[in-house]
Design an enzyme around this catalytic site. Structure first.
Site, PDB file in Angstrom:
ATOM      1  N   VAL A  14      24.037  25.528  45.057  1.00  0.00           N
ATOM      2  CA  VAL A  14      24.467  26.353  46.190  1.00  0.00           C
ATOM      3  C   VAL A  14      23.638  27.625  46.318  1.00  0.00           C
ATOM      4  O   VAL A  14      23.097  27.926  47.390  1.00  0.00           O
ATOM      5  CB  VAL A  14      25.970  26.705  46.048  1.00  0.00           C
ATOM      6  CG1 VAL A  14      26.384  27.707  47.121  1.00  0.00           C
ATOM      7  CG2 VAL A  14      26.814  25.450  46.167  1.00  0.00           C
ATOM      8  N   SER A 130      23.508  39.022  43.167  1.00  0.00           N
ATOM      9  CA  SER A 130      24.940  39.054  43.451  1.00  0.00           C
ATOM     10  C   SER A 130      25.207  38.950  44.946  1.00  0.00           C
ATOM     11  O   SER A 130      24.467  39.478  45.759  1.00  0.00           O
ATOM     12  CB  SER A 130      25.562  40.350  42.922  1.00  0.00           C
ATOM     13  OG  SER A 130      26.941  40.388  43.243  1.00  0.00           O
ATOM     14  N   LYS A 185      23.394  43.631  35.943  1.00  0.00           N
ATOM     15  CA  LYS A 185      24.196  42.591  36.617  1.00  0.00           C
ATOM     16  C   LYS A 185      25.467  42.294  35.835  1.00  0.00           C
ATOM     17  O   LYS A 185      26.544  42.083  36.413  1.00  0.00           O
ATOM     18  CB  LYS A 185      23.360  41.319  36.783  1.00  0.00           C
ATOM     19  CG  LYS A 185      24.123  40.113  37.374  1.00  0.00           C
ATOM     20  CD  LYS A 185      24.734  40.419  38.740  1.00  0.00           C
ATOM     21  CE  LYS A 185      25.104  39.168  39.517  1.00  0.00           C
ATOM     22  NZ  LYS A 185      26.056  38.277  38.857  1.00  0.00           N
ATOM     23  N   HIS A 188      27.861  45.030  36.517  1.00  0.00           N
ATOM     24  CA  HIS A 188      28.361  44.794  37.877  1.00  0.00           C
ATOM     25  C   HIS A 188      29.513  43.791  37.839  1.00  0.00           C
ATOM     26  O   HIS A 188      30.570  44.001  38.437  1.00  0.00           O
ATOM     27  CB  HIS A 188      27.227  44.264  38.765  1.00  0.00           C
ATOM     28  CG  HIS A 188      27.685  43.581  40.020  1.00  0.00           C
ATOM     29  ND1 HIS A 188      28.176  42.294  40.023  1.00  0.00           N
ATOM     30  CD2 HIS A 188      27.730  44.000  41.309  1.00  0.00           C
ATOM     31  CE1 HIS A 188      28.519  41.949  41.258  1.00  0.00           C
ATOM     32  NE2 HIS A 188      28.246  42.978  42.053  1.00  0.00           N
ATOM     33  N   ASN A 189      29.315  42.679  37.123  1.00  0.00           N
ATOM     34  CA  ASN A 189      30.357  41.656  37.065  1.00  0.00           C
ATOM     35  C   ASN A 189      31.596  42.146  36.340  1.00  0.00           C
ATOM     36  O   ASN A 189      32.721  41.802  36.709  1.00  0.00           O
ATOM     37  CB  ASN A 189      29.812  40.399  36.375  1.00  0.00           C
ATOM     38  CG  ASN A 189      28.898  39.590  37.279  1.00  0.00           C
ATOM     39  OD1 ASN A 189      28.317  40.122  38.218  1.00  0.00           O
ATOM     40  ND2 ASN A 189      28.751  38.319  36.987  1.00  0.00           N
ATOM     41  N   GLU A 192      33.437  44.188  38.697  1.00  0.00           N
ATOM     42  CA  GLU A 192      34.069  43.248  39.635  1.00  0.00           C
ATOM     43  C   GLU A 192      35.403  42.753  39.072  1.00  0.00           C
ATOM     44  O   GLU A 192      36.406  42.688  39.795  1.00  0.00           O
ATOM     45  CB  GLU A 192      33.112  42.081  39.871  1.00  0.00           C
ATOM     46  CG  GLU A 192      33.600  41.003  40.797  1.00  0.00           C
ATOM     47  CD  GLU A 192      32.616  39.843  40.851  1.00  0.00           C
ATOM     48  OE1 GLU A 192      33.043  38.687  40.610  1.00  0.00           O
ATOM     49  OE2 GLU A 192      31.416  40.079  41.115  1.00  0.00           O
ATOM     50  N   ARG A 447      42.800  57.135   6.879  1.00  0.00           N
ATOM     51  CA  ARG A 447      41.631  56.427   6.337  1.00  0.00           C
ATOM     52  C   ARG A 447      41.194  57.049   4.996  1.00  0.00           C
ATOM     53  O   ARG A 447      40.791  56.345   4.080  1.00  0.00           O
ATOM     54  CB  ARG A 447      40.472  56.463   7.343  1.00  0.00           C
ATOM     55  CG  ARG A 447      40.740  55.678   8.610  1.00  0.00           C
ATOM     56  CD  ARG A 447      39.569  55.749   9.591  1.00  0.00           C
ATOM     57  NE  ARG A 447      38.456  54.922   9.129  1.00  0.00           N
ATOM     58  CZ  ARG A 447      37.260  55.377   8.832  1.00  0.00           C
ATOM     59  NH1 ARG A 447      37.005  56.685   8.920  1.00  0.00           N
ATOM     60  NH2 ARG A 447      36.301  54.558   8.447  1.00  0.00           N
TER      61      ARG A 447
END
Length: 484
Positions: A14, A130, A185, A188-189, A192, A447
């Site tokens: 696609v 994208s 990218k 970016h995702n 998203e 700790r």
């Protein structure tokens, strides 16, 4: 049609089909090849008929059909298929030719592949693309990185096919060396994921707390899309709420509540953990999808576990505005965290990132495109070294103006047992970030108590470490100090 193609693409799925149609529409001759060669014939006789495409039946024919320096773009499944095609293509290339990976590859793979291809005398680009099917065809956001010498050869093609902002500037520019493009990218995702979860929580509150119908929520999102929340994801949410199934009922209510994911959100969260960045909202968005996938177990749990009765008696119109404020403020936090991750990665991998340009690349064509990104670009144009978007005057004022609604939404959601993991994690991050002192002093004491891990003191210089014999039974030996 030219005898030789300007660029070649392997992978006619696609995204590949639509991207080459975009290239051809902008005046480029494109050679196409697919592992299943029947797809090449189908494309040339179908959507590509009568257009400037060269259909190749073999890798050798494909490479020979390209002008020098050859530009070979791969749009295949991330992982081993990319490595396999690199090995198939390399023997047919010459010094200075360019391999471009336009898939959703993990940035460490791109770092490795850039080094490998350069060692063979060729150039490599790993680029995020994208915008989905429509973006590929009409103008995506393109985020290229890799071998700097390759950029001048692909720049005219990439910038011509990319989405454009209002003044015509393309949503594409060189990001940085080796894996920088694919890292951007990936972030970016991740953002998203966060945007989608925030919008879903707003929908869930309006539906389950306020009792709004799909039509009423459609009207709300339609109004929101006219203001500072104007974005592609708000726009499609508006449209989804108006869509009816064959029986006339809202289709949204018939969709099973289990969310899928392809892994880029998870990669973003893992990268944040590796780099020590509190990417809390995107992390919660990923975990929310994981929890949604436990559908059968949640159905069983709903029969056993109880919570408060949902009840709302206030002003619905006012509360919708509060939800809008919570969504906007949380969105600011999500992007602030994402850009902090970009800044830390730039230090780690020696990338010179232009954060305003990255915001511009996301301004159009991509899934997170929104008017909001113009404000981010302006903030970084004013100060590219801005440590956190929350410290810019514009976003500081916006968050302050949204705080009342944001806090009310989280409080009312908790009181009514409605999960809002992204809204609440964003608010917790904001409150943590704005506090001069956090309870980590107790963590360090614990700790040191059980593991002699040492601590620093507020009345001593930073970098000086101390150990206390808390029980009187321990010695004076302290564990080495390190950050894992």
């Amino acid at each position: 049609m030219k005898e030789k193609a300007d660029i070649g693409l392997i992978g006619l799925a696609v995204m590949g089909e639509n991207l080459v149609l975009n290239m051809e529409r902008h005046g480029y001759t494109v050679s196409v090849y697919n592992r299943t060669v029947e797809k090449v014939d189908k494309f040339i006789k179908g959507r590509g008929k009568g257009k400037a495409f060269i259909g190749a039946q073999s890798i050798e024919d494909f490479v020979n059909s390209l002008e020098r320096p050859r530009k070979v773009m791969l749009l295949v499944k991330a992982g081993k298929p990319v490595d396999d095609f690199i090995e198939k293509v390399l023997p047919h290339l010459e010094r200075g030719d360019i391999i471009i990976d336009g898939g959703n590859s993990h940035y460490p793979d791109t770092i490795r592949r850039t080094k490998y291809v350069e060692s063979k005398g060729m150039l490599y680009i790993g680029t995020g693309v994208s915008g989905g099917e429509e973006g590929a065809l009409l103008g995506p956001s393109i985020m290229p990185g890799g071998s700097p010498g390759a950029w001048k050869h692909v720049k005219p093609i990439f910038q011509s096919i990319a989405a454009k902002v209002e003044d015509g500037t393309p949503c594409c520019d060189w990001v940085g060396s080796d894996g920088a493009g694919h890292f951007v990218k990936m972030v970016h995702n991740g953002i998203e994921y966060g945007d989608m979860q925030l919008i879903s929580e707003a929908y869930f509150l309006m539906k389950n707390l306020l009792g709004l119908s799909a039509d009423e929520m459609h009207d709300v999102f339609r109004e929101w899309n006219k203001g500072e929340l104007d974005s592609y994801l708000i726009e499609i949410t508006r449209d989804i709420l108006a869509f009816r199934d064959e029986d006339g009922e809202p289709l949204i209510e018939k969709i099973l509540d289990t969310a899928g994911q392809k892994g880029t959100g998870k990669w973003t969260g893992i990268s944040a953990l590796d780099l020590g960045i509190p990417l809390t909202l995107i992390g919660e968005a990923v975990f929310a999808r994981c929890l949604s996938a436990q559908k059968e177990e949640r159905v069983e749990a709903s029969r056993v576990l109880s919570g408060p009765e949902v009840s709302f008696s206030g002003d619905k119109k006012q509360f919708i505005e509060y939800i809008r404020q919570a969504l906007y403020a949380s969105k600011i936090v999500s992007y602030a965290q994402g850009f902090v991750l970009l800044k830390e990665a730039a230090k780690e991998y020696n990338w010179s990132l232009n954060y305003g340009e990255i915001a511009l690349m996301w301004r159009g064509g991509c899934i997170i495109r929104s008017a909001f990104l113009g404000d981010i670009k302006a903030a970084f144009d004013e100060n590219n070294e801005l440590p956190n978007l929350l410290l810019s005057e514009f976003f500081k004022q916006k968050v302050e103006a949204s705080q009342e609604g944001w806090r009310k939404v989280c409080a009312v959601a908790i009181e009514n047992g409605i999960p809002v993991p992204a809204f609440s994690s964003a608010l917790s991050y904001f409150d943590g970030y704005r506090n001069e002192r956090l309870p980590a002093n107790m963590l360090q004491a614990q700790r040191d108590y059980f593991g002699a891990h040492t601590y620093e003191r507020i009345d001593k210089p930073r970098g000086e470490f101390f150990h206390t014999n808390w029980t009187g039974r321990g010695g004076e030996t302290a564990s080495s100090t390190y950050n894992a």
